[in-house]
Design an enzyme around this catalytic site. Sequence first.
Site, PDB file in Angstrom:
ATOM      1  N   LYS A   7     -65.800 -22.284   2.183  1.00 48.93           N
ATOM      2  CA  LYS A   7     -65.233 -23.416   1.434  1.00 48.93           C
ATOM      3  C   LYS A   7     -66.282 -24.043   0.519  1.00 48.93           C
ATOM      4  CE  LYS A   7     -61.611 -24.811   4.688  1.00 48.93           C
ATOM      5  NZ  LYS A   7     -61.010 -25.906   5.469  1.00 48.93           N
ATOM      6  N   GLY A   8     -67.521 -24.164   0.995  1.00 48.23           N
ATOM      7  CA  GLY A   8     -68.587 -24.810   0.206  1.00 48.23           C
ATOM      8  C   GLY A   8     -69.041 -26.075   0.905  1.00 48.23           C
TER       9      GLY A   8
ATOM     10  N   ARG B  91     -73.904 -29.773   8.365  1.00 50.81           N
ATOM     11  CA  ARG B  91     -72.999 -29.639   9.519  1.00 50.81           C
ATOM     12  C   ARG B  91     -72.434 -31.012   9.917  1.00 50.81           C
ATOM     13  NH1 ARG B  91     -74.420 -25.353   7.880  1.00 50.81           N
ATOM     14  NH2 ARG B  91     -72.586 -25.884   6.685  1.00 50.81           N
TER      15      ARG B  91
ATOM     16  N   GLN C 154     -68.018 -19.874  -3.105  1.00 55.50           N
ATOM     17  CA  GLN C 154     -67.536 -21.128  -2.497  1.00 55.50           C
ATOM     18  C   GLN C 154     -66.181 -21.504  -3.102  1.00 55.50           C
ATOM     19  OE1 GLN C 154     -71.051 -22.542  -4.218  1.00 55.50           O
ATOM     20  NE2 GLN C 154     -71.998 -23.242  -2.299  1.00 55.50           N
TER      21      GLN C 154
ATOM     22  N   ARG D 198     -68.874 -12.870   0.868  1.00 57.64           N
ATOM     23  CA  ARG D 198     -68.605 -13.876   1.900  1.00 57.64           C
ATOM     24  C   ARG D 198     -67.927 -15.067   1.223  1.00 57.64           C
ATOM     25  NH1 ARG D 198     -73.932 -15.692   4.736  1.00 57.64           N
ATOM     26  NH2 ARG D 198     -73.598 -13.807   5.984  1.00 57.64           N
TER      27      ARG D 198
ATOM     28  N   ASP E 248     -77.197 -16.463   0.427  1.00 57.53           N
ATOM     29  CA  ASP E 248     -76.430 -17.704   0.566  1.00 57.53           C
ATOM     30  C   ASP E 248     -76.197 -18.303  -0.823  1.00 57.53           C
ATOM     31  OD1 ASP E 248     -76.289 -17.665   3.330  1.00 57.53           O
ATOM     32  OD2 ASP E 248     -78.032 -18.951   3.619  1.00 57.53           O
TER      33      ASP E 248
ATOM     34  N   THR F 191     -65.024 -18.849   7.710  1.00 54.41           N
ATOM     35  CA  THR F 191     -64.371 -20.139   7.952  1.00 54.41           C
ATOM     36  C   THR F 191     -64.053 -20.270   9.436  1.00 54.41           C
ATOM     37  OG1 THR F 191     -62.493 -21.564   7.382  1.00 54.41           O
ATOM     38  CG2 THR F 191     -62.049 -19.206   7.456  1.00 54.41           C
ATOM     39  N   HIS F 192     -63.996 -21.545   9.880  1.00 54.38           N
ATOM     40  CA  HIS F 192     -63.564 -21.820  11.260  1.00 54.38           C
ATOM     41  C   HIS F 192     -62.164 -22.388  11.249  1.00 54.38           C
ATOM     42  CE1 HIS F 192     -67.849 -22.641  10.552  1.00 54.38           C
ATOM     43  NE2 HIS F 192     -68.009 -21.835  11.576  1.00 54.38           N
TER      44      HIS F 192
ATOM     45  N   LYS G 107     -81.566 -17.865   1.501  1.00 51.02           N
ATOM     46  CA  LYS G 107     -81.388 -18.844   0.423  1.00 51.02           C
ATOM     47  C   LYS G 107     -82.460 -18.570  -0.623  1.00 51.02           C
ATOM     48  CE  LYS G 107     -79.114 -22.607   2.769  1.00 51.02           C
ATOM     49  NZ  LYS G 107     -78.656 -21.692   3.825  1.00 51.02           N
TER      50      LYS G 107
HETATM   51  P1  FDA Z   1     -63.327 -26.999   7.968  1.00 52.64           P
HETATM   52  O1  FDA Z   1     -64.523 -27.783   7.577  1.00 52.64           O
HETATM   53  O2  FDA Z   1     -61.992 -27.501   7.548  1.00 52.64           O
HETATM   54  O3  FDA Z   1     -63.366 -26.817   9.537  1.00 52.64           O
HETATM   55  C1  FDA Z   1     -62.321 -26.199  10.277  1.00 52.64           C
HETATM   56  C2  FDA Z   1     -62.572 -26.481  11.754  1.00 52.64           C
HETATM   57  O4  FDA Z   1     -63.796 -25.892  12.163  1.00 52.64           O
HETATM   58  C3  FDA Z   1     -62.749 -27.967  12.093  1.00 52.64           C
HETATM   59  O5  FDA Z   1     -61.520 -28.592  12.312  1.00 52.64           O
HETATM   60  C4  FDA Z   1     -63.596 -27.891  13.333  1.00 52.64           C
HETATM   61  O6  FDA Z   1     -62.818 -27.551  14.460  1.00 52.64           O
HETATM   62  C5  FDA Z   1     -64.509 -26.751  13.039  1.00 52.64           C
HETATM   63  N1  FDA Z   1     -65.752 -27.173  12.366  1.00 52.64           N
HETATM   64  C6  FDA Z   1     -66.068 -27.003  11.065  1.00 52.64           C
HETATM   65  N2  FDA Z   1     -67.298 -27.484  10.811  1.00 52.64           N
HETATM   66  C7  FDA Z   1     -67.745 -27.983  11.970  1.00 52.64           C
HETATM   67  C8  FDA Z   1     -68.960 -28.604  12.349  1.00 52.64           C
HETATM   68  N3  FDA Z   1     -69.957 -28.794  11.483  1.00 52.64           N
HETATM   69  N4  FDA Z   1     -69.098 -29.014  13.640  1.00 52.64           N
HETATM   70  C9  FDA Z   1     -68.121 -28.795  14.533  1.00 52.64           C
HETATM   71  N5  FDA Z   1     -66.937 -28.196  14.236  1.00 52.64           N
HETATM   72  C10 FDA Z   1     -66.758 -27.794  12.974  1.00 52.64           C
HETATM   73  N6  FDA Z   1     -71.514 -23.032   2.543  1.00 52.64           N
HETATM   74  C11 FDA Z   1     -72.134 -22.964   1.351  1.00 52.64           C
HETATM   75  O7  FDA Z   1     -71.964 -23.870   0.520  1.00 52.64           O
HETATM   76  N7  FDA Z   1     -72.959 -21.917   1.067  1.00 52.64           N
HETATM   77  C12 FDA Z   1     -73.156 -20.881   1.930  1.00 52.64           C
HETATM   78  O8  FDA Z   1     -73.905 -19.951   1.629  1.00 52.64           O
HETATM   79  C13 FDA Z   1     -72.475 -20.915   3.177  1.00 52.64           C
HETATM   80  N8  FDA Z   1     -72.620 -19.917   4.087  1.00 52.64           N
HETATM   81  C14 FDA Z   1     -71.791 -19.897   5.189  1.00 52.64           C
HETATM   82  C15 FDA Z   1     -71.802 -18.776   6.037  1.00 52.64           C
HETATM   83  C16 FDA Z   1     -70.911 -18.720   7.103  1.00 52.64           C
HETATM   84  C17 FDA Z   1     -70.902 -17.484   7.970  1.00 52.64           C
HETATM   85  C18 FDA Z   1     -70.015 -19.794   7.346  1.00 52.64           C
HETATM   86  C19 FDA Z   1     -69.014 -19.735   8.467  1.00 52.64           C
HETATM   87  C20 FDA Z   1     -70.041 -20.900   6.542  1.00 52.64           C
HETATM   88  C21 FDA Z   1     -70.925 -20.983   5.476  1.00 52.64           C
HETATM   89  N9  FDA Z   1     -70.970 -22.105   4.660  1.00 52.64           N
HETATM   90  C22 FDA Z   1     -71.657 -22.030   3.458  1.00 52.64           C
HETATM   91  C23 FDA Z   1     -70.346 -23.397   5.102  1.00 52.64           C
HETATM   92  C24 FDA Z   1     -68.950 -23.539   4.564  1.00 52.64           C
HETATM   93  O9  FDA Z   1     -68.957 -23.728   3.174  1.00 52.64           O
HETATM   94  C25 FDA Z   1     -68.241 -24.749   5.206  1.00 52.64           C
HETATM   95  O10 FDA Z   1     -68.939 -25.925   4.893  1.00 52.64           O
HETATM   96  C26 FDA Z   1     -68.112 -24.654   6.712  1.00 52.64           C
HETATM   97  O11 FDA Z   1     -67.796 -23.368   7.127  1.00 52.64           O
HETATM   98  C27 FDA Z   1     -66.972 -25.591   7.211  1.00 52.64           C
HETATM   99  O12 FDA Z   1     -65.770 -25.224   6.602  1.00 52.64           O
HETATM  100  P2  FDA Z   1     -64.570 -24.476   7.369  1.00 52.64           P
HETATM  101  O13 FDA Z   1     -64.085 -23.394   6.466  1.00 52.64           O
HETATM  102  O14 FDA Z   1     -64.973 -24.034   8.691  1.00 52.64           O
HETATM  103  O15 FDA Z   1     -63.385 -25.530   7.410  1.00 52.64           O
END
Ligand code: FDA
Length: 306
Positions: free
Chosen positions: A185-186, A287, A161, A182, A132, A224-225, A98
């Site tokens: 979503k943000g 988180r 993002q 990378r 980041d 993303t997850h 960061k």
């Molecule tokens: P979504 O939030 O819809 O989650 C999909 C599913 O994943 C959920 O239904 C749940 O099962 C699981 N899940 C997600 N978050 C969880 C949690 N906290 N606890 C438990 N389960 C959870 N953001 C940013 O603004 N700047 C950055 O530099 C980064 N860097 C980054 C690196 C990497 C490798 C990842 C994977 C993510 C980031 N992020 C980030 C965070 C990203 O923006 C986002 O907030 C999270 O990944 C959650 O979004 P999802 O895409 O997973 O979808």
Amino acid sequence: MLRTVILAAGGNQRVKHMVSTLPVSRDIVRRYVAGESLADAVRVGHELATDGLQISFDRLGEDCTDPAQAQATASAYVDLLTRLRDEGLTERAEVSLKLSAVGQALDESLATDHAAAICAAAAEAGSMVTFDMEDHTTTDSTLGILTVLRKDFPSIGAVLQAYLRRTEGDCRELAYEGSRVRLCKGAYKEPESVAYRHADDVDRSYVRCLNILMSNPGRPLIATHDPRLVAIAGERARWHGRAVGSYEFQMLYGIRPDEQRRLVERGETVRVYVPYGDEWYGYLMRRLAERPSNVGFFLRSLASKS
Ligand code: FDA
């Protein structure tokens, strides 16, 4: 709504003090953070490597406004990279940084110098750095520093993002040969003027960005997850004739670990983002904001211990 409240609480010093000192916070932190020391991070790194995963280490810390602290963070990254090399982990591990942790808000040129030193240490260790992305007020500065430093260190990864309205344009700019991007979503609290606020709009933006990254040269890092987006990414990769390994899936430590391993078994490249250190407060709040059920767990643990 709850997400907005939690993210707003993330900036409140009194809430920070309360959450940081509660023993129950540490139980939750353990789920998302490898530990407080470099040794903890290295141990987790070896465990993930044994399971065929790649790693991106993040030394926790952000919003630094003290030059001495910025210097200490830069030195800690150099120590991390030296240790990763000594542990034989650099083939599988990069670091995420960061820029606010190395003084971006204080003095952009200071942050650029620290980031350059970290990139040089990474290159020497045979590793790489990804910057980041933080809140939208820093996006131009971060992409500016990236452009300057990519001249000497072309492997530096960018984070974009999908919730930001500008991101499709940024994807087009960065989808060139050798560029690692990378896509996430943000995670910050952003105004509607710059960001999509509804989950469906963010997902649609994510898919549009994914299409740009997958259909152009460069290395998409699909962070993303979300099972639907993971499936779409796989389908788009096949549609565009991308070889497995020319893109990566990336997930956070502690989130959907079974899915991380399932993708590896399918032959995909999967990188786990592993944070460590004692400055875990901001990371934890983001988180918690992503998953309201985490807040319920937090409050229940709090009630049972009080
Ligand atoms: P979504 O939030 O819809 O989650 C999909 C599913 O994943 C959920 O239904 C749940 O099962 C699981 N899940 C997600 N978050 C969880 C949690 N906290 N606890 C438990 N389960 C959870 N953001 C940013 O603004 N700047 C950055 O530099 C980064 N860097 C980054 C690196 C990497 C490798 C990842 C994977 C993510 C980031 N992020 C980030 C965070 C990203 O923006 C986002 O907030 C999270 O990944 C959650 O979004 P999802 O895409 O997973 O979808």
